[in-house]
Design a protein around this motif. Sequence first.
Motif, PDB file in Angstrom:
ATOM      1  N   ALA A   9       0.873  -1.177   0.000  1.00 29.78           N
ATOM      2  CA  ALA A   9       0.000   0.000   0.000  1.00 29.78           C
ATOM      3  C   ALA A   9       0.904   1.218   0.000  1.00 29.78           C
ATOM      4  N   LEU A  10       0.605   2.189  -0.844  1.00 26.99           N
ATOM      5  CA  LEU A  10       1.474   3.356  -1.003  1.00 26.99           C
ATOM      6  C   LEU A  10       1.805   4.002   0.335  1.00 26.99           C
ATOM      7  N   ILE A  53       2.601  -1.333  -6.261  1.00 31.81           N
ATOM      8  CA  ILE A  53       2.217  -0.303  -5.298  1.00 31.81           C
ATOM      9  C   ILE A  53       0.776   0.099  -5.583  1.00 31.81           C
ATOM     10  N   LEU A  54      -0.072   0.055  -4.560  1.00 31.12           N
ATOM     11  CA  LEU A  54      -1.493   0.354  -4.733  1.00 31.12           C
ATOM     12  C   LEU A  54      -1.933   1.463  -3.782  1.00 31.12           C
ATOM     13  N   ALA A  55      -2.899   2.242  -4.238  1.00 27.01           N
ATOM     14  CA  ALA A  55      -3.459   3.323  -3.422  1.00 27.01           C
ATOM     15  C   ALA A  55      -4.907   3.552  -3.811  1.00 27.01           C
ATOM     16  N   LYS A  56      -5.672   4.133  -2.900  1.00 30.25           N
ATOM     17  CA  LYS A  56      -7.032   4.536  -3.248  1.00 30.25           C
ATOM     18  C   LYS A  56      -6.955   5.500  -4.424  1.00 30.25           C
ATOM     19  N   ILE A 108      -9.319  -5.031  -1.720  1.00 30.58           N
ATOM     20  CA  ILE A 108     -10.401  -5.356  -0.786  1.00 30.58           C
ATOM     21  C   ILE A 108      -9.834  -5.665   0.595  1.00 30.58           C
ATOM     22  N   ASN A 109      -8.816  -6.501   0.659  1.00 32.73           N
ATOM     23  CA  ASN A 109      -8.241  -6.909   1.945  1.00 32.73           C
ATOM     24  C   ASN A 109      -7.638  -5.742   2.711  1.00 32.73           C
ATOM     25  N   ASN A 110      -7.150  -4.745   1.986  1.00 36.39           N
ATOM     26  CA  ASN A 110      -6.500  -3.599   2.629  1.00 36.39           C
ATOM     27  C   ASN A 110      -7.396  -2.370   2.689  1.00 36.39           C
ATOM     28  N   LYS A 111      -8.698  -2.593   2.447  1.00 33.85           N
ATOM     29  CA  LYS A 111      -9.704  -1.531   2.582  1.00 33.85           C
ATOM     30  C   LYS A 111      -9.374  -0.296   1.747  1.00 33.85           C
TER      31      LYS A 111
END
Length: 391
Positions: free
Chosen positions: A25-26, A73-76, A116-119
């Motif tokens: 997560a970023l 790397i993932l972010a909203k 999903i798992n990291n909201k």
Amino acid sequence: MSFPPQLRIPATYMRGGTSKGVFFALNDLPLAAQTAGKARDSLLLSVIGSPDPYHKHTDGMGGATSSTSKTVILAKSERAGFDVDYLFGQVAIDKPVIDWSGNCGNLTAAVGAFAINNKLIDPARVPQNGLAVVRIWQLNIQKAIVAHIPVTDGQVQETGDFELDGVTFPAAEIKVEFIDPADATEPLFPTGNKVDKLKVPNVGVLDATLINAGIPTIFIRAHDVGCTGCELQDAINNNVDALAMFEAIRAHGALKMGLINNLGEASERQHTPKVAFVAPPDRYTASSGRVVEATHTDLLVRALSMGKLHHAMMGTAAVAIATAAAIKGTLVNDAAGGKARESVVFGHPSGTLEVGAKATFTEGRWQVDKAVMSRSARILMHGEVHVPAKS
């Protein structure tokens, strides 16, 4: 002399399709690595264990292959209509290089589950039971992807009976849709031709389909380069001359596609373009020992990634295959029988894969609405990755 302790960073090690990588997560990254640049690249190289002159990745999370030396790397997402932003980094094994020029289609299958798992997405978009539709914005290539993630009792369903050639165990099926996979600002065929003459010193003049869908890809005929299309990894990867030939083809194809300005730039752009060779259906034995009958495929495709023959097929290259197969006159469509089609089953070193795409010729140019394939994904490990701090 004292040394600083290792950094401890929350991370998830995931398989997606026939690849695996380290997901972050970023906001969990150190502040300096939350933006693109040397600090981020240095951190991720250390996570994977590159550059490694031993080609083993013993001192990192990488697997010393193009399929297993990956970071995400993932972010909203702040983009309207999307849930999550997805950034992919392909890590070189023996060089201090991370290639950010393209997507990983295989790891895309794991993005929705991680989100999903990291909201990272609105809980209201996740059903108690059914399919969660995760809208992904792929930052590397600025494209939309939709992943359909199975959910049971409010949790991502990872186990199932879907079998994917190239993956050892069955898992839950994830349908992935690559929306408008071609670059809207560039032609699908960068040169304007379905088949080009590609002059490669010490190789000759080759017919080539140069296409930009999913990932920039160079398709050539197997028999034009002394291959059959039935090759497994050892036949190519243990042949230094063959690897040098394919890299020369890739470099000259990249130049013709306008992806690089000179041949010297190809070594710093290892992830793209891909080079693949195609052949009509034929009977062969896959790497698992299973016999693939000629009647079970529409064509054979072998593709190279990061300088080596891939053990199965890159997801983004599968999009390119589906797109090229849908357009009569390309080398891919010719190998598949030369007829109009909206789906194709191709044979790769680990078995077969079905992919679909619909291409239309509108206002003087080819367009692709979307390409679709099924993959699977699961968490391999979750916790913290430890990385030596820079003193």
